[in-house]
Design a protein around this motif. Structure first.
Motif, PDB file in Angstrom:
ATOM      1  N   GLU A   1       0.874  -1.187   0.119  1.00  0.00           N
ATOM      2  CA  GLU A   1      -0.132  -0.205  -0.088  1.00  0.00           C
ATOM      3  C   GLU A   1       0.815   1.118   0.022  1.00  0.00           C
ATOM      4  O   GLU A   1       0.549   2.227  -0.714  1.00  0.00           O
ATOM      5  CB  GLU A   1      -1.082  -0.271   1.194  1.00  0.00           C
ATOM      6  CG  GLU A   1      -1.942  -1.021   1.130  1.00  0.00           C
ATOM      7  CD  GLU A   1      -2.726  -1.414   2.273  1.00  0.00           C
ATOM      8  OE1 GLU A   1      -2.392  -0.550   3.404  1.00  0.00           O
ATOM      9  OE2 GLU A   1      -3.586  -1.971   2.428  1.00  0.00           O
ATOM     10  N   SER A   2       1.989   1.281   0.995  1.00  0.00           N
ATOM     11  CA  SER A   2       2.697   2.235   0.858  1.00  0.00           C
ATOM     12  C   SER A   2       3.448   2.436  -0.644  1.00  0.00           C
ATOM     13  O   SER A   2       3.587   3.734  -0.885  1.00  0.00           O
ATOM     14  CB  SER A   2       3.946   2.112   1.933  1.00  0.00           C
ATOM     15  OG  SER A   2       4.964   3.120   1.785  1.00  0.00           O
ATOM     16  N   ALA A   3       3.963   1.497  -1.078  1.00  0.00           N
ATOM     17  CA  ALA A   3       4.536   1.604  -2.583  1.00  0.00           C
ATOM     18  C   ALA A   3       3.556   2.227  -3.487  1.00  0.00           C
ATOM     19  O   ALA A   3       3.960   3.109  -4.274  1.00  0.00           O
ATOM     20  CB  ALA A   3       5.228   0.406  -2.897  1.00  0.00           C
ATOM     21  N   ALA A   4       2.409   1.572  -3.502  1.00  0.00           N
ATOM     22  CA  ALA A   4       1.462   2.184  -4.633  1.00  0.00           C
ATOM     23  C   ALA A   4       1.213   3.496  -4.240  1.00  0.00           C
ATOM     24  O   ALA A   4       1.143   4.254  -5.588  1.00  0.00           O
ATOM     25  CB  ALA A   4       0.268   1.216  -4.254  1.00  0.00           C
ATOM     26  N   GLU A   5       1.191   3.981  -3.111  1.00  0.00           N
ATOM     27  CA  GLU A   5       0.714   5.307  -3.045  1.00  0.00           C
ATOM     28  C   GLU A   5       2.018   6.327  -3.155  1.00  0.00           C
ATOM     29  O   GLU A   5       1.761   7.424  -4.003  1.00  0.00           O
ATOM     30  CB  GLU A   5       0.484   5.870  -1.573  1.00  0.00           C
ATOM     31  CG  GLU A   5       0.175   7.069  -0.958  1.00  0.00           C
ATOM     32  CD  GLU A   5      -0.115   7.201   0.419  1.00  0.00           C
ATOM     33  OE1 GLU A   5      -0.398   8.557   0.776  1.00  0.00           O
ATOM     34  OE2 GLU A   5      -0.206   6.502   1.189  1.00  0.00           O
ATOM     35  N   ALA A   6       3.081   6.023  -2.959  1.00  0.00           N
ATOM     36  CA  ALA A   6       4.302   6.726  -3.226  1.00  0.00           C
ATOM     37  C   ALA A   6       4.579   6.850  -4.835  1.00  0.00           C
ATOM     38  O   ALA A   6       4.936   7.876  -5.446  1.00  0.00           O
ATOM     39  CB  ALA A   6       5.535   6.067  -2.648  1.00  0.00           C
TER      40      ALA A   6
END
Length: 258
Positions: A45-50
């Motif tokens: 989720e963090s990678a997708a957002e960034a």
């Protein structure tokens, strides 16, 4: 200067943190559409957002996939094909290296479960991902596969456990096999072998293990994920078409097989 790789579809396993995330950014900067997956949903989720924030969200896919579950791997590649098409670039970066408070499991205490778990991710998962992408690469007569090895599979392991070192060393034979079969199809398969890199897996920069590593690295420092990503990015480029079956050591001079 390496020309951008426009519109190509790339997959980065373990692409939600560390070297994998840096590689995803490198490929996005080169113009690729990039699909990443990892096992920890919070990292996904963090990678997708960034990545969606810093690049066109239409060029980013991030999913939670367990490399030890072949059905999940198959479902991921089928979803990607339905969405974008068949990948032209595969970076197999995902890996596991079990450690306790005192470091890796001593050899005589390694259980069969631990041994099989490490190989299922680091080696078998790599094989399954390659099986998934190679038919499409053969159809196009173009493909770039980069496997992320380790200095632990090249030199005397100092920090890594036996299962991890064995799995990374095995990538050399695996690569030779793929090169012998697919080089004539316009497909390259290479290994990038990082040394001590400042990632979550390596732990705090000021840990005893990392201080000891810096003391023996001629460059006098740990490597950065972006430096590994740069080597991987080049190997996926058109300029690297004649580099096939190579192991590129990126370790600040700690291991120099000259």
């Amino acid at each position: 200067m390496t020309r951008p790789i426009t519109t190509r579809i790339a997959v980065v396993t373990g692409g939600t943190s560390g070297i994998g995330l840096a590689t995803a950014r490198n490929l996005l900067e080169r113009g690729c559409r990039v699909a990443v997956f990892g096992q920890k949903r919070i990292n996904v989720e963090s990678a997708a957002e960034a990545l969606s924030r810093d690049f066109d969200s239409e060029r980013v896919v991030a999913r939670a996939v367990d490399l030890a579950a072949s059905a999940q791997i198959g479902a991921f590649f089928q979803e990607l094909e339905d969405l974008w098409g068949k990948p032209e670039i595969l970076v197999c970066n995902a890996g596991m290296s079990p450690k306790g408070p005192d470091g890796p499991t001593p050899f005589q205490e390694i259980t069969l479960d631990e041994w099989n778990a490490v190989l299922s991710v680091n080696l078998t998962g790599t094989m399954l991902c390659c099986q998934a992408v190679l038919p499409g690469m053969v159809e196009r007569r173009f493909g770039r596969i980069v496997l992320v090895g380790s200095i632990a599979g090249r030199a005397m392991p100092r920090i890594a456990g036996t299962a991890y070192a064995a799995s990374k060393a095995a990538l050399a034979g695996f690569t030779r096999s793929l090169v012998s079969r697919f080089a004539a199809e316009g497909i390259t398969v290479n290994v990038v072998a990082p040394g001590r890199i400042a990632t979550e897996m390596a732990g705090p920069r000021d840990s005893a293990a990392n201080r000891a590593a810096v003391a023996r690295i001629p460059a006098g420092r740990m490597g950065e994920p972006e430096e590994i990503a740069a080597a991987i990015g080049f190997l996926t480029s058109d300029e690297a078409a004649f580099i096939n079956g190579a192991i590129v050591d990126v370790n600040g001079g700690e291991y120099a097989p000259l």
